[in-house]
Design an enzyme around this catalytic site. Structure first.
Site, PDB file in Angstrom:
ATOM      1  N   CYS A   1      -2.172   0.753   9.958  1.00  0.00           N
ATOM      2  CA  CYS A   1      -3.319  -0.020   9.468  1.00  0.00           C
ATOM      3  C   CYS A   1      -4.096  -0.718  10.572  1.00  0.00           C
ATOM      4  CB  CYS A   1      -2.895  -1.007   8.396  1.00  0.00           C
ATOM      5  SG  CYS A   1      -1.619  -2.167   8.880  1.00  0.00           S
TER       6      CYS A   1
ATOM      7  N   HIS B   1       0.838  -1.201   0.000  1.00  0.00           N
ATOM      8  CA  HIS B   1       0.000   0.000   0.000  1.00  0.00           C
ATOM      9  C   HIS B   1       0.876   1.254   0.000  1.00  0.00           C
ATOM     10  CE1 HIS B   1      -3.177  -2.608   2.165  1.00  0.00           C
ATOM     11  NE2 HIS B   1      -3.658  -2.331   0.967  1.00  0.00           N
TER      12      HIS B   1
END
Length: 258
Positions: A248, A163
């Site tokens: 996250c 990501h």
């Protein structure tokens, strides 16, 4: 007053089955992971954050990485459509949680895909990583949802990590930090600081000059301390085996007003 709420979700029994893309699979100690998750949540609370626990999604191994299920700008929550089909069951519980908190809820629709870990907000600038989990249609839909609210959406390429926020995050003054070998285009960021460790690129802004970081980046912690930041360290080794990082494991909601 602005809010300091953080959505979190407890690791499920299938955590060790979580997806890995850019790393070799390693054995995950579930008991240790739960201990580390509890310490992470306590670190948030110790620095003034109210943790809001999302309903478990025990059939979804990656559900603990709650940030991927939603992106929030102002008071609008954009429920994602994860790029990995096996993760799409994670969003329902997160949608319920943000709705209870009073967010206006929007959605990413097919054919769009978007993971929350691909979105980095720096003031009113919203960087979106276009890579393996987020496609062009997802970027377009995010732009349509947030630009009317005053966001400036900037798409950036992501090819070396899972990501965008696996590669870069930002300091309180807006300086973007990253480990150069993992960043596709550092020049896209107006202010960029190179850090010596991959996991050193990941910081959670706790408030003021306080930064939450992983214990696996001691040289970066020393660098940031020398720059005047107060570094709070947590061990998240079991989540790092699954390409997870400090960002996250929570969704920080700073702009909800009572």
């Amino acid at each position: 007053m602005p809010s300091k709420k953080a959505l979190i979700r407890r690791p499920g029994p299938r955590l060790a089955e979580g997806l890995v893309t850019h790393v070799e699979r390693e054995d995950v100690d579930l008991d240790l992971a739960v201990e580390q998750w509890e310490a992470y949540a306590q670190a948030l609370r110790a620095h003034g954050w109210e943790t809001v626990e999302v309903e478990p999604a025990d059939d979804c191994p990656d559900a603990v990485f709650v940030e991927d299920a939603v992106v929030v700008f102002r008071n609008v929550a954009l429920i994602t459509r994860p790029g990995a089909e096996s993760r799409r069951g994670e969003t329902a519980g997160v949608e319920e949680a943000v709705a209870r908190l009073g967010c206006s809820v929007n959605w990413i629709w097919e054919p769009g895909t978007l993971d929350g870990g691909d979105v980095l907000k720096v003031g009113d600038t919203v960087y979106v990583g276009r890579g393996g989990r987020t496609n062009a249609a997802g970027v377009q839909q995010l732009r349509a949802a947030f630009e009317p609210l005053g966001a400036r959406v900037v798409a950036v390429p992501v090819s070396r990590v899972l990501h965008l926020k696996s590669a870069v995050t930002a300091l309180p003054d807006g300086t973007v930090i990253g480990h150069i070998p993992k960043v596709d285009r550092p020049s896209l960021f107006p202010r960029f600081l190179s850090v010596p460790e991959e996991s050193g690129a990941h910081v959670v802004l706790l408030g003021g000059d306080r930064l939450l970081m992983a214990a696996s980046a001691p040289r970066t912690a020393e660098l940031l301390t020398d720059l005047g930041f107060e570094v709070v360290v947590v061990d998240i080794s079991e989540f790092e085996k699954l390409e997870g990082c400090v960002t996250c494991l929570s969704v920080r909601l700073r702009e909800l007003y009572a």
